[in-house]
Design a protein around this motif. Structure first.
Motif, short mmCIF file in Angstrom:
data_model
loop_
_atom_site.label_atom_id
_atom_site.label_comp_id
_atom_site.label_asym_id
_atom_site.label_seq_id
_atom_site.Cartn_x
_atom_site.Cartn_y
_atom_site.Cartn_z
N LEU A 105 0.74 -1.38 0.09
CA LEU A 105 -0.15 0.02 -0.07
C LEU A 105 0.74 1.12 0.04
O LEU A 105 1.76 1.48 0.94
N THR A 106 0.59 2.05 -0.91
CA THR A 106 1.67 3.28 -1.32
C THR A 106 1.03 4.62 -0.86
O THR A 106 0.04 5.07 -1.65
N LEU A 107 1.57 5.12 0.13
CA LEU A 107 1.22 6.39 0.51
C LEU A 107 2.42 7.60 0.64
O LEU A 107 2.23 8.10 1.19
N PRO B 266 -11.11 2.53 2.28
CA PRO B 266 -10.67 1.32 2.74
C PRO B 266 -9.29 1.16 2.64
O PRO B 266 -8.94 0.44 3.67
N THR B 267 -8.65 1.21 1.49
CA THR B 267 -7.27 1.03 1.32
C THR B 267 -6.28 1.97 2.32
O THR B 267 -5.65 1.62 2.87
N ASN C 193 -6.79 0.78 5.77
CA ASN C 193 -6.01 -0.50 6.12
C ASN C 193 -4.53 0.01 6.17
O ASN C 193 -3.76 -0.26 7.11
N ALA C 194 -4.20 0.98 5.42
CA ALA C 194 -2.69 1.23 5.57
C ALA C 194 -2.45 2.06 6.88
O ALA C 194 -1.33 1.61 7.42
N LEU C 195 -3.29 2.89 7.12
CA LEU C 195 -3.15 3.54 8.60
C LEU C 195 -3.09 2.43 9.93
O LEU C 195 -2.51 2.59 10.75
N GLU D 128 5.17 -4.37 7.08
CA GLU D 128 3.96 -4.13 6.95
C GLU D 128 3.55 -3.74 5.48
O GLU D 128 2.51 -3.74 5.20
N SER D 129 4.54 -3.57 4.79
CA SER D 129 4.42 -3.29 3.29
C SER D 129 3.50 -2.26 2.93
O SER D 129 2.24 -2.16 2.29
#
Length: 424
Positions: free
Chosen positions: A49-51, A403-404, A407-409, A378-379
């Motif tokens: 997951l890219t933030l 949702p994404t 999930n990332a947070l 955690e990817s």
């Protein structure tokens, strides 16, 4: 160039002359994120997951308006935009952008005030390059967009950094601006709405910036690539409304508001009510530099008038609502996470800056270490603040579906809990 006895090719090895390019390239967001990505366990069961990047187009919720796509198709099929364009840009596109920017100004820009570029990045490149005279310096915000530092390094233009103050909504510290400036200072850069801070400047603060620049006798480069992406209590106000006080060079693009960063259509706009820039022949310098660089694709330029004219207001409102909701989620989740604090709720752009409290995290050395371990365990990818001049901070991009993002947070929260120091 000297021959290489090993390869037989006449290619010189890196030298002091080539060092600025190597150093500048290593400072880019892409280069830093590449280091973080290399820590990801590719065999892991969870998706990455890219933030970390500023490209929202990976998310299906952030698509360009159909009117913009139709405009591109129409431009291609017209057969009118297959050749080279004028170096400063197609006339109809320059006129359309002048009219677009003038909507928010108390005066009218003309087509002659507009120069088209290959995205806002090239606009930055042009301005830094023409200002880079021997011994000159430029004032840049800290934190800021690192392309400015990369370009100044490569052009041998000294950069001096003024602070943005977290507890004051990331306002510019104008006392530090005055302390840094001297007779060799050529310009001050502001980014509003802010990448990386997510702040939006008030009319009063912009007025103070304009007055400070006039006092110092310097121009303002206003990076407004996130123009109108303001979803808090303060509306977006262009720096160009103060062009009667100080000369303003506005750089921007269709990349963010229309969610098409890959289309690479940007601009330089001269807001020069008193003719100071023209008297200094800045317009001629811009045109001369653009004459030896690449142009935006002609068919993109040909589509611009239709893109601007046909995009409906409800599209822009939809995007602002998405950003507002995701910013609220991001800010709320950060507040729940021990080891990370957010001094200011984002009000614009697509980013938030969060400070790491390393005293709460066991064995984490700095922001880069935090990001690399987070990627491995955690990817999840976030950008180390050191890439933006803010050691032990991180930048989080919240332009993604809810949702994404949630999930990332949650993964970030789990990471911080797992590495939390035991309280005495």
């Amino acid at each position: 160039m000297e021959g290489d006895g090993t390869t037989g090719w006449h290619i010189s090895r890196p030298s002091a002359r080539g060092a600025p390019l190597a150093d500048a390239g290593s400072m880019s967001i892409r280069a830093v994120l590449g280091r973080v990505f290399s820590s990801v366990d590719a065999s892991g069961p969870r998706p990455v997951l890219t933030l970390g990047s500023g490209d929202p187009t990976a998310c299906a919720s952030f698509r360009p308006p159909p009117e913009a796509e139709d405009a591109i198709v129409d431009a291609l099929r017209s057969g009118k935009h297959n050749g080279y364009s004028p170096t400063i840009g197609v006339l109809s596109a320059r006129r359309a952008i002048a009219e677009y920017l003038s909507r928010d100004l108390p005066y009218q820009l003309s087509r002659d005030d507009i120069y088209l570029t290959s995205g806002c990045c090239q606009a930055i490149d042009v301005m830094i390059s023409i200002l880079a005279q021997p011994g000159s310096n430029i004032l840049l915000p800290k934190p800021g967009f690192p392309l400015y530092e990369s370009r100044t390094m490569f052009s041998n233009l000294e950069d001096r950094h003024f602070n943005l103050i977290p507890d004051r909504g990331w306002e510019a510290d104008l006392e530090s601006v005055e302390a840094l400036a001297d007779e060799n200072t050529v310009a001050m850069v502001i980014v509003n709405p802010s990448n990386p801070c997510g702040s939006v400047y008030s009319h009063d603060h912009l007025a103070k910036i304009a007055e400070t620049a006039r006092k110092l006798g310097i121009i303002i480069i206003a990076d407004e690539v996130y123009d109108h992406l303001a979803f808090g209590n303060k509306p977006f106000i262009p720096m160009g409304i103060f062009a009667d006080i100080v000369p303003v060079i506005t750089v921007g693009s269709i990349s963010k508001r229309w969610l098409v960063p890959g289309w690479r259509l940007g601009w330089i706009a001269m807001c020069d009510l008193n003719g100071i820039l023209k008297e200094a022949k800045v317009d001629k310098l811009i045109e001369s530099y653009i004459n030896i660089t690449n142009d935006p694709a002609t068919f993109i330029q040909g589509a611009v008038p239709q893109i601007i004219a046909n995009t409906k207001e409800d599209y822009f409102m939809k995007i602002l609502n998405l950003l507002r909701n995701s910013a609220d989620l991001c800010y709320g989740k950060i507040k729940e996470t021990r080891g990370i604090t957010c001094p200011h709720k984002p009000e614009g752009s697509m980013f938030v800056m969060a400070k790491l409290d390393l005293s709460c995290l066991d064995g984490i050395q700095d922001d880069l270490d935090f990001c690399c371990r987070l990627a491995k365990e955690e990817s999840v990818i976030v950008l180390p603040g050191s890439a933006l001049g803010m050691k032990d901070w991180i930048r989080i991009t919240f332009a993604m579906d809810m949702p994404t993002l949630e999930n990332a947070l949650e993964r970030i929260k789990s990471f911080c809990q797992r590495h939390a120091k035991l309280e005495a």
